[in-house]
Design a protein around this motif. Structure first.
Motif, mmCIF file in Angstrom:
data_model
loop_
_atom_site.group_PDB
_atom_site.id
_atom_site.type_symbol
_atom_site.label_atom_id
_atom_site.label_comp_id
_atom_site.label_asym_id
_atom_site.label_seq_id
_atom_site.Cartn_x
_atom_site.Cartn_y
_atom_site.Cartn_z
ATOM 1 N N THR A 186 0.916 -1.054 -0.018
ATOM 2 C CA THR A 186 0.004 -0.134 0.012
ATOM 3 C C THR A 186 0.762 1.348 0.086
ATOM 4 N N LEU A 187 1.817 1.419 1.086
ATOM 5 C CA LEU A 187 2.838 2.624 0.763
ATOM 6 C C LEU A 187 3.494 2.684 -0.480
ATOM 7 N N LEU A 188 4.065 1.588 -1.163
ATOM 8 C CA LEU A 188 4.871 1.881 -2.288
ATOM 9 C C LEU A 188 3.790 2.250 -3.291
ATOM 10 N N GLY A 189 2.541 1.460 -3.315
ATOM 11 C CA GLY A 189 1.273 2.200 -4.429
ATOM 12 C C GLY A 189 1.173 3.617 -4.246
ATOM 13 N N VAL A 190 0.918 4.014 -2.793
ATOM 14 C CA VAL A 190 0.805 5.488 -2.877
ATOM 15 C C VAL A 190 2.082 6.315 -3.362
ATOM 16 N N ALA A 191 3.144 5.823 -2.860
ATOM 17 C CA ALA A 191 4.247 6.545 -3.398
ATOM 18 C C ALA A 191 4.469 6.500 -4.945
ATOM 19 N N GLY A 192 4.301 5.272 -5.504
ATOM 20 C CA GLY A 192 4.371 5.378 -7.103
ATOM 21 C C GLY A 192 3.204 6.321 -7.664
#
Length: 317
Positions: A9-15
């Motif tokens: 989730t965090l990496l998705g938001v960052a992406g």
């Protein structure tokens, strides 16, 4: 909480943030790549192979499109790292399973060896016990027939003692038949009396002739008569120890010591060889321990002081 779900989730938001903030104007493509390069990480715990297959090309595509390290590449690295832990875990589990199987086989082999040795001990002791029971029968019958003026009640009691002894011999023969699982022993072997300490000199002579090594018998203390079962145990102990010397330390000098005490006899067999190599829990030592335990003694085996191998037993008299 699933840590991969949090990371995904965090990496998705960052992406997504990275895609929105990029100035190249390819928002739709950047968003699509950012989502497929990060969000599948949520399912990494249950489907690591499939997730790796999706994340890897997406991560590479994100680098090609944007020319920079993105959150998707981080996700791919995480998944591949997960696959390499899992692979190492499988290797460790397989190695542990092989070790456990080998240990079970060894334990089973040791137990079978111990059972066979117990049966052999019982067959040998049969002769010792049968001799004593036979003497009871003979002495009871002799006393009944030779005692002048013996009351009828006394004669009847002696007759019953003889009958009981003969019945015991019959039951012992049946027990021996149960213990003899494979085949009847050789007739000549059955007729030969069981050996004792009186035959040690012959045993040492055989050792000298077979290996050409120096073999000494050292006797300390006043020689005490031992029970036949204890004498048989002592003889077999020395016999097995000498066999091990000949097998593992050929040509080495061997000392056999009998140390008679007030309530025990100490037996020591020591060679001058290089000492134990690797595991010293061989099957011959299993047989020694079974025999010593049977008469209530103690056994110690291992490296001798300075050099060589030592077998040391204390048998109660």
């Amino acid at each position: 909480m699933n840590p991969f779900a949090v990371v995904g989730t965090l990496l998705g938001v960052a992406g997504v943030v990275e895609a929105v903030l990029r100035p190249d104007g390819q928002l739709a493509v950047a968003l699509l790549v950012a989502v497929f390069a990060t969000v599948p990480l949520v399912f990494a715990r249950t489907h690591p192979g499939a997730v790796a297959a999706v994340l890897t090309p997406m991560a590479v595509l994100s680098v090609v499109l944007h020319g920079a390290l993105t959150a998707g590449l981080v996700g791919a690295v995480v998944v591949w790292a997960l696959l390499g832990r899992r692979r190492w875990s499988r290797v460790r589990r397989a190695a542990a399973a092989r070790t456990a199987a080998a240990r079970e086989v060894e334990d089973a082999l040791v137990e079978l060896t111990a059972r066979g040795e117990r049966a052999r001990i019982a067959r040998e002791l049969h002769d010792v016990v049968a001799h004593h029971i036979s003497m009871i029968s003979v002495q009871a019958e002799t006393a009944r027939l030779t005692t002048a003026g013996l009351p009828e009640e006394g004669a009847r009691r002696l007759r019953e003692i003889g009958d009981t002894a003969r019945t015991a011999l019959t039951e012992m023969r049946r027990l021996l038949g149960v213990l003899r699982a494979d085949a009847e022993p050789d007739t000549a072997t059955r007729r030969t009396p069981q050996p004792g300490l009186q035959q040690l000199l012959e045993l040492l002579d055989e050792m000298r002739h077979a290996g050409g090594a120096s073999t000494r018998l050292i006797v300390r203390g006043p020689v005490t008569a031992l029970d036949p079962g204890v004498e048989l145990t002592a003889y077999r102990l020395v016999q097995e120890a000498l066999t091990n010397c000949r097998r593992h330390a050929p040509g080495a000098a061997v000392d056999v010591t009998l140390d008679y005490g007030d309530d025990a006899v100490r037996i020591a067999v020591r060679d001058s060889g290089p000492g134990p190599a690797g595991d010293t829990g061989g099957h011959g030592l299993v047989g020694m321990r079974e025999r010593v335990d049977m008469v209530g003694g103690t056994l110690r085996t291992g490296a001798a002081p300075v050099t060589g191998f030592l077998v040391e037993a204390v048998l109660p008299v």
